[in-house]
Design an enzyme around this catalytic site. Structure first.
Site, short mmCIF file in Angstrom:
data_model
loop_
_atom_site.label_atom_id
_atom_site.label_comp_id
_atom_site.label_asym_id
_atom_site.label_seq_id
_atom_site.Cartn_x
_atom_site.Cartn_y
_atom_site.Cartn_z
N ARG A 169 39.04 -7.80 44.17
CA ARG A 169 39.16 -6.41 44.66
C ARG A 169 37.99 -6.05 45.59
NH1 ARG A 169 39.91 -1.76 40.49
NH2 ARG A 169 38.40 -3.03 39.37
N ARG A 172 35.67 -5.68 29.64
CA ARG A 172 36.51 -4.48 29.82
C ARG A 172 37.89 -4.69 29.19
NH1 ARG A 172 35.90 -4.43 35.99
NH2 ARG A 172 37.59 -2.91 35.98
N LYS A 188 46.24 0.92 38.58
CA LYS A 188 46.31 2.38 38.40
C LYS A 188 45.84 3.10 39.67
CE LYS A 188 43.51 2.15 34.81
NZ LYS A 188 43.27 0.68 34.73
N ARG A 233 40.93 7.07 27.45
CA ARG A 233 40.96 5.65 27.11
C ARG A 233 40.42 5.38 25.73
NH1 ARG A 233 38.69 3.85 32.38
NH2 ARG A 233 38.54 1.70 31.77
N ARG A 280 32.80 -4.01 43.48
CA ARG A 280 32.25 -3.26 42.35
C ARG A 280 31.39 -4.14 41.45
NH1 ARG A 280 37.15 0.18 39.84
NH2 ARG A 280 36.19 -0.59 37.91
P1 AP5 Z 1 43.36 -1.27 41.07
O1 AP5 Z 1 44.45 -0.40 41.55
O2 AP5 Z 1 41.99 -1.01 41.58
O3 AP5 Z 1 43.38 -1.33 39.47
P2 AP5 Z 1 42.95 -0.25 38.38
O4 AP5 Z 1 43.96 -0.31 37.29
O5 AP5 Z 1 42.69 1.07 39.02
O6 AP5 Z 1 41.62 -0.95 37.89
P3 AP5 Z 1 40.19 -0.42 37.50
O7 AP5 Z 1 39.34 -1.63 37.36
O8 AP5 Z 1 39.69 0.66 38.45
O9 AP5 Z 1 40.45 0.18 36.13
P4 AP5 Z 1 39.46 0.34 35.01
O10 AP5 Z 1 40.25 1.16 34.07
O11 AP5 Z 1 38.84 -0.88 34.47
O12 AP5 Z 1 38.22 1.02 35.76
P5 AP5 Z 1 37.72 2.52 35.89
O13 AP5 Z 1 37.29 2.71 37.27
O14 AP5 Z 1 38.69 3.47 35.29
O15 AP5 Z 1 43.79 -2.79 41.37
C1 AP5 Z 1 42.92 -3.87 41.06
C2 AP5 Z 1 43.06 -4.94 42.14
O16 AP5 Z 1 44.38 -5.51 42.07
C3 AP5 Z 1 42.90 -4.41 43.57
O17 AP5 Z 1 42.23 -5.36 44.34
C4 AP5 Z 1 44.34 -4.23 44.05
O18 AP5 Z 1 44.46 -4.41 45.46
C5 AP5 Z 1 45.07 -5.32 43.30
N1 AP5 Z 1 46.45 -4.96 42.95
C6 AP5 Z 1 46.93 -3.73 42.63
N2 AP5 Z 1 48.24 -3.79 42.37
C7 AP5 Z 1 48.60 -5.10 42.54
C8 AP5 Z 1 49.83 -5.80 42.41
N3 AP5 Z 1 50.98 -5.17 42.06
N4 AP5 Z 1 49.83 -7.13 42.63
C9 AP5 Z 1 48.68 -7.78 42.99
N5 AP5 Z 1 47.49 -7.17 43.14
C10 AP5 Z 1 47.45 -5.84 42.90
O19 AP5 Z 1 36.47 2.48 34.90
C11 AP5 Z 1 35.31 1.74 35.20
C12 AP5 Z 1 34.30 1.95 34.11
O20 AP5 Z 1 33.92 3.34 34.02
C13 AP5 Z 1 34.76 1.60 32.67
O21 AP5 Z 1 34.62 0.23 32.39
C14 AP5 Z 1 33.81 2.48 31.85
O22 AP5 Z 1 32.52 1.93 31.78
C15 AP5 Z 1 33.74 3.75 32.67
N6 AP5 Z 1 34.80 4.71 32.32
C16 AP5 Z 1 35.78 5.15 33.16
N7 AP5 Z 1 36.57 6.02 32.52
C17 AP5 Z 1 36.10 6.11 31.26
C18 AP5 Z 1 36.53 6.83 30.11
N8 AP5 Z 1 37.61 7.62 30.14
N9 AP5 Z 1 35.82 6.69 28.96
C19 AP5 Z 1 34.73 5.90 28.91
N10 AP5 Z 1 34.26 5.17 29.97
C20 AP5 Z 1 34.95 5.30 31.13
#
Ligand code: AP5
Length: 209
Positions: free
Chosen positions: A127, A166, A13, A88, A155
């Protein structure tokens, strides 16, 4: 364009948002990035979120809803936004729905990036993020240039254990919002397996761009 990127942790994402927002000229609003900034600054919100995030748990709905609704009400989001990581849970999706209806606007698209669970752990564990530019890399799939390697961050929630937690949360709390948006006719499914360029092309195609 008012849109949401949904998908399991590590689906890509953030990677896709970084590639798309400039051409769409809308702000990229990542709830995870906002929470990590609050942790870094040591605010009350950050203190509350820190342990939950490290453990792979969700931050309470009321906290995240308040944070995001305040953000999308700012002037730079007046013509659109790309939400990443929010909503989410069903209460978050319903709260966003009410806020948009109250403002007399609607979502254009909810893009679901689909990646099977078995690919997710490797994506997260490898990552690395550049704290200066925010750019996301992967040690194997998108290797960083040598001159930035020394400053990259891994991270705290990118351990195999936290990623499994997660993923569980994704299936139990976030997957139910998919039929919610399907019912509204705005859901666009995209295969998230392939190179980041291929995934970008699929997203722009489903958005008709
Ligand atoms: P990346 O693009 O970083 O993936 P992402 O989908 O953004 O992953 P996140 O881990 O950031 O999502 P998340 O939803 O778990 O975390 P968030 O920060 O929202 O890609 C991942 C890796 O893969 C990278 O190394 C990239 O280079 C690689 N990659 C990308 N595309 C690729 C491809 N096509 N092929 C191969 N490799 C690829 O949330 C973190 C925490 O915050 C949550 O756990 C929760 O505690 C809290 N939180 C955040 N939002 C909320 C909410 N709305 N409600 C409650 N808690 C929340």
């Amino acid at each position: 364009m008012r849109m949401i990127l949904v998908g399991p942790p590590g689906a890509g994402k953030g990677t896709q948002a970084q590639r798309l927002v400039d051409s769409f000229r809308i702000p990229h609003i990542s709830s995870g990035d906002m929470l990590r900034a609050a942790v870094k600054e040591g605010t009350e919100l950050g203190k509350q979120a820190d342990a939950l995030m490290k453990a792979g748990a969700l931050v309470p709905d009321d906290v995240v809803i308040g944070m995001i609704l305040e953000r999308i009400a700012r002037p730079d989001a007046g013509q659109g936004f790309m939400l990443d990581g929010f909503p989410r849970t069903t209460p978050q999706a319903e709260a966003l729905d009410r806020a948009l209806a109250g403002a007399g606007v609607a979502l254009d698209a909810v893009v679901l990036i689909e990646v099977p669970d078995e690919l997710i752990v490797e994506r997260g564990v490898g990552r690395r993020t550049d704290p200066e530019t925010g750019k996301i890399y992967h040690l194997k799939f998108d290797p960083p240039p040598a001159d930035v390697v020394g400053r990259l961050v891994h991270r705290k929630d990118d351990t195999a254990e936290a990623i499994h937690k997660r993923l569980e949360k994704y299936h139990s709390e976030t997957a139910p919002i998919v039929p919610f948006y399907q019912g509204k006719g705005v859901l666009r499914r995209v295969d998230g397996v392939g190179t980041p360029d291929e995934v970008t092309r699929r997203i722009t195609a489903v958005l008709g761009k």
